[in-house]
Write a protein that holds these residues in place. Structure first.
Motif, short mmCIF file in Angstrom:
data_model
loop_
_atom_site.label_atom_id
_atom_site.label_comp_id
_atom_site.label_asym_id
_atom_site.label_seq_id
_atom_site.Cartn_x
_atom_site.Cartn_y
_atom_site.Cartn_z
N VAL A 47 0.82 -1.21 0.00
CA VAL A 47 0.00 0.00 0.00
C VAL A 47 0.86 1.26 0.00
O VAL A 47 0.55 2.23 -0.70
CB VAL A 47 -0.96 -0.01 1.21
N VAL A 48 1.95 1.26 0.78
CA VAL A 48 2.75 2.47 0.99
C VAL A 48 3.27 3.09 -0.31
O VAL A 48 3.24 4.32 -0.46
CB VAL A 48 3.91 2.16 1.97
N PRO A 49 3.77 2.32 -1.30
CA PRO A 49 4.30 2.97 -2.51
C PRO A 49 3.29 3.84 -3.25
O PRO A 49 3.68 4.77 -3.96
CB PRO A 49 4.74 1.78 -3.38
N TRP A 50 2.00 3.55 -3.10
CA TRP A 50 0.98 4.32 -3.82
C TRP A 50 0.59 5.60 -3.09
O TRP A 50 -0.26 6.35 -3.58
CB TRP A 50 -0.25 3.45 -4.03
N LEU A 51 1.21 5.87 -1.94
CA LEU A 51 0.89 7.06 -1.16
C LEU A 51 1.85 8.21 -1.43
O LEU A 51 1.77 9.25 -0.76
CB LEU A 51 0.89 6.72 0.34
N THR A 52 2.77 8.04 -2.34
CA THR A 52 3.76 9.08 -2.62
C THR A 52 4.08 9.12 -4.10
O THR A 52 3.92 8.12 -4.81
CB THR A 52 5.06 8.83 -1.83
N HIS A 53 4.54 10.30 -4.55
CA HIS A 53 5.02 10.47 -5.92
C HIS A 53 6.49 10.87 -5.93
O HIS A 53 7.03 11.20 -6.99
CB HIS A 53 4.19 11.54 -6.65
N ASP A 54 7.11 10.87 -4.76
CA ASP A 54 8.52 11.24 -4.67
C ASP A 54 9.39 10.08 -5.13
O ASP A 54 9.31 8.97 -4.59
CB ASP A 54 8.87 11.62 -3.23
N LEU A 55 10.22 10.34 -6.13
CA LEU A 55 11.02 9.26 -6.73
C LEU A 55 12.06 8.72 -5.76
O LEU A 55 12.33 7.51 -5.75
CB LEU A 55 11.70 9.78 -8.01
N VAL A 56 12.64 9.59 -4.94
CA VAL A 56 13.64 9.14 -3.97
C VAL A 56 13.01 8.18 -2.95
O VAL A 56 13.59 7.14 -2.60
CB VAL A 56 14.29 10.34 -3.26
N THR A 57 11.81 8.53 -2.48
CA THR A 57 11.10 7.66 -1.53
C THR A 57 10.78 6.31 -2.15
O THR A 57 10.95 5.26 -1.52
CB THR A 57 9.81 8.34 -1.06
N ILE A 58 10.35 6.33 -3.41
CA ILE A 58 10.00 5.07 -4.09
C ILE A 58 11.24 4.20 -4.28
O ILE A 58 11.18 2.98 -4.10
CB ILE A 58 9.32 5.38 -5.44
N ILE A 59 12.37 4.83 -4.62
CA ILE A 59 13.61 4.06 -4.77
C ILE A 59 14.01 3.44 -3.43
O ILE A 59 14.47 2.29 -3.36
CB ILE A 59 14.72 4.96 -5.33
N ALA A 60 13.85 4.21 -2.34
CA ALA A 60 14.18 3.68 -1.01
C ALA A 60 13.27 2.51 -0.65
O ALA A 60 13.73 1.50 -0.10
CB ALA A 60 14.07 4.79 0.03
N GLY A 85 11.18 -9.03 -16.41
CA GLY A 85 10.05 -8.12 -16.50
C GLY A 85 10.41 -6.70 -16.10
O GLY A 85 9.95 -5.73 -16.71
N PHE A 86 11.27 -6.57 -15.08
CA PHE A 86 11.67 -5.25 -14.59
C PHE A 86 12.47 -4.49 -15.66
O PHE A 86 12.20 -3.32 -15.95
CB PHE A 86 12.51 -5.43 -13.33
N ILE A 87 13.44 -5.16 -16.27
CA ILE A 87 14.26 -4.52 -17.31
C ILE A 87 13.41 -4.20 -18.53
O ILE A 87 13.54 -3.13 -19.15
CB ILE A 87 15.44 -5.44 -17.68
N THR A 88 12.50 -5.11 -18.88
CA THR A 88 11.63 -4.87 -20.04
C THR A 88 10.72 -3.66 -19.80
O THR A 88 10.51 -2.85 -20.71
CB THR A 88 10.78 -6.11 -20.32
N LEU A 115 8.62 1.49 -10.96
CA LEU A 115 9.24 1.21 -9.66
C LEU A 115 8.20 0.84 -8.61
O LEU A 115 8.45 -0.02 -7.76
CB LEU A 115 10.05 2.42 -9.20
N LYS A 116 7.05 1.48 -8.67
CA LYS A 116 5.99 1.13 -7.72
C LYS A 116 5.52 -0.31 -7.92
O LYS A 116 5.38 -1.07 -6.96
CB LYS A 116 4.81 2.09 -7.87
N LEU A 117 5.28 -0.67 -9.17
CA LEU A 117 4.86 -2.04 -9.46
C LEU A 117 5.95 -3.05 -9.08
O LEU A 117 5.66 -4.13 -8.56
CB LEU A 117 4.51 -2.17 -10.94
N ALA A 118 7.22 -2.69 -9.34
CA ALA A 118 8.32 -3.58 -8.98
C ALA A 118 8.43 -3.74 -7.47
O ALA A 118 8.72 -4.83 -6.97
CB ALA A 118 9.63 -3.04 -9.55
N THR A 119 8.19 -2.66 -6.71
CA THR A 119 8.24 -2.73 -5.26
C THR A 119 7.16 -3.67 -4.72
O THR A 119 7.43 -4.52 -3.86
CB THR A 119 8.05 -1.32 -4.66
#
Length: 268
Positions: A47-60, A85-88, A115-119
């Motif tokens: 759930v958490v990745p969908w609560l932000t649009h900050d790229l640094v937070t998503i990478i973390a 799938g991730f690289i594609t 990145l969100k889907l990969a997380t």
């Protein structure tokens, strides 16, 4: 070396890897935890990745799930499929931005959703490869999931070895009965034949597997998978320990740290 490579990517190896993944035989951190806490841990990171649009937070957050997948001892087959799938998806993001005339902001937006889907995918891999079918269905029952859902999960996992065994038998039979022919340019004819046999093998698989369905269903029903008393007995075996609390607590702290890191870079 070539023979080792063929053995590594053989149908038998794929079958064994999928069974190891389904029945959580590799161990790992989450395999020692209560299934209720594993499901709770997964829901947090799903759930958490969908609560932000900050790229640094998503990478973390992606880094947290990547470390979790390592602790869960994810098998090479599942991890390899994820990486492909991730690289594609990354290549598709930059390709789509270039083809449709987008700029760097368009590419970053596509990278963000990738990145969100990969997380979420890594979190689900780490959680569900660590639970065998009975633990997963018991955890679902403990969280008040419908009995039929828990029953279907447990039944589906138990049918996997039968399906793989039937597929191997039917596929081998088709190879023995069919003419081999020439490999063709770059082995394309041989690849086409293998693909045709794989499709043809699915038809008799389900007919042969149906013979085992009734026995499996009766066995699960006898063990009380859908009865109220059986549900209470299965849930009574669960217990939350110090490891469960520690893992969830550390995850929450790491998630908060990811948001703080994103805020820090935004201010800077």
């Amino acid at each position: 070396m070539s023979r080792k490579t063929r053995d590594f990517f053989s149908v038998e190896w794929v079958k064994l890897e999928l069974i190891r993944t389904a029945y959580a035989t590799r161990g790992g951190l989450f395999a020692k935890m209560d299934p209720r806490m594993v499901i709770s841990w997964y829901l947090i990171l799903a759930v958490v990745p969908w609560l932000t649009h900050d790229l640094v937070t998503i990478i973390a957050l992606f880094g947290i799930t990547a470390a979790s997948a390592a602790l869960a001892r994810v098998g090479p087959l599942v991890l390899g499929l994820f990486l492909i799938g991730f690289i594609t998806d990354f290549a598709y993001a930059f390709g789509a931005a270039w083809v449709f005339g987008g700029d760097h902001e368009t590419a970053l937006a596509l990278v963000e959703i990738t990145l969100k889907l990969a997380t979420v995918s890594l979190a689900s891999i780490a959680a569900f490869v660590s639970l065998d079918p009975e633990e997963l269905s018991t955890g679902l029952l403990a969280w008040k999931a419908p009995e039929l859902l828990a029953f279907g999960v447990s039944y589906g996992y138990r049918m996997m070895p039968i399906l793989f065994e039937e597929f191997g038998t039917v596929f081998t039979g088709l190879r023995l009965r069919s003419p081999q022919g020439k490999k063709g340019f770059l082995g394309l004819r041989a690849l086409w034949r293998w693909g045709t046999w794989a499709v043809q093998a699915f038809y008799p698989i389900f007919l042969n597997t149906a013979k085992s369905v009734r026995t499996t269903v009766e066995s699960l029903e006898t063990r009380g998978f859908t009865a109220a008393q059986g549900r209470d007995l299965r849930i009574a075996r669960l217990s939350i320990g110090a490891l469960d609390v520690a893992v969830v607590a550390v995850t929450l702290v790491a998630v908060v740290g990811a948001f703080e890191l994103g805020a820090l870079f935004t201010i800077a």
